[in-house]
Design an enzyme around this catalytic site. Sequence first.
Site, short mmCIF file in Angstrom:
data_model
loop_
_atom_site.label_atom_id
_atom_site.label_comp_id
_atom_site.label_asym_id
_atom_site.label_seq_id
_atom_site.Cartn_x
_atom_site.Cartn_y
_atom_site.Cartn_z
N ARG A 41 0.83 -1.22 0.00
CA ARG A 41 0.00 0.00 0.00
C ARG A 41 0.86 1.27 0.00
NH1 ARG A 41 -3.57 3.01 3.79
NH2 ARG A 41 -5.60 3.33 2.83
N ILE A 67 -7.50 7.44 -0.93
CA ILE A 67 -7.37 5.98 -1.01
C ILE A 67 -8.20 5.46 0.16
CG2 ILE A 67 -5.16 6.11 0.28
CD1 ILE A 67 -4.25 3.56 -1.04
N SER A 68 -9.05 4.46 -0.07
CA SER A 68 -9.96 3.99 0.96
C SER A 68 -9.23 3.33 2.13
CB SER A 68 -10.95 2.98 0.37
OG SER A 68 -11.63 3.53 -0.74
N GLN A 69 -9.91 3.30 3.26
CA GLN A 69 -9.42 2.57 4.45
C GLN A 69 -9.20 1.10 4.07
OE1 GLN A 69 -12.59 2.25 7.26
NE2 GLN A 69 -11.26 1.81 9.00
N PRO A 70 -8.11 0.48 4.52
CA PRO A 70 -7.86 -0.92 4.15
C PRO A 70 -9.05 -1.85 4.44
CG PRO A 70 -5.92 -0.02 5.23
CD PRO A 70 -6.98 1.04 5.31
#
Length: 227
Positions: A41, A67-70
């Site tokens: 990431r 970028i979205s939360q994992p």
Amino acid sequence: MQSNGTDEMYAAGREAMVRDQLVGRGITDQLVLEAMRKVPRERFVPEFERAFAYADGPLPIGAGQTISQPYIVALMTEALQLKGGERVLEIGTGSGYAAAILAEIAGEVFTVERVRELADRAAETLRDQGYVNAHVRHEDGTLGWAERAPYEGIVVTAGGPKVPESLRQQLAVGGRLVMPVGTSPSYQTLVKVVRSSEDRFDSTNLGEVRFVALVGKEGWREGNAGL
Ligand code: SAH
């Protein structure tokens, strides 16, 4: 080869992220967990944010996008119920991170981004990381990518007022679509749609989420997206 302390630090952060944020919150799909253990990431976020690459939240990636939360990436990918080898469509390439996760599992990933700067950068990152099965297009994704349809999985990573008709039509019979849908551009319910036959679509809700707005012909109107 000499060991690289920084890479080891990221690898440890990635392991902890999978254990605490994903397994700890109920993600069980082994293909998803393996993919998230693998994709770096830190390579998909701006350089000055790399130290936070495995933090439990979204991060800015420029052009007002994130970028979205994992965990959200894992949740949405798990909801697609991929077994490997499928053709998948993503709307909202952003950094390219979710596309890389999908490309680890699926056969071919087609991903569409409306901001040229992000589409170009994501295509470069995906190429650098060796994801030759991920294809990036700069376009309004609310219309899908008709030439490559049908898709066994479709994931929309921006929130819209409804599931675009074009995307429903590009979903294979038996295919799954996951998308944040809401009456406001910034609060949504994560919706899963299964196309159980040619003209039957079954929806379930996966919870409340916050995504950036899906802007386009079958999304929110530009300038009216509360951005
Ligand atoms: N999946 C991304 C998260 C992206 S955030 C990642 O892993 O990094 C959502 C993205 O959707 C933003 O980059 C935004 O520009 C894009 N977007 C918004 N409306 C869109 C549209 N109509 N078509 C394609 N992309 C769109």
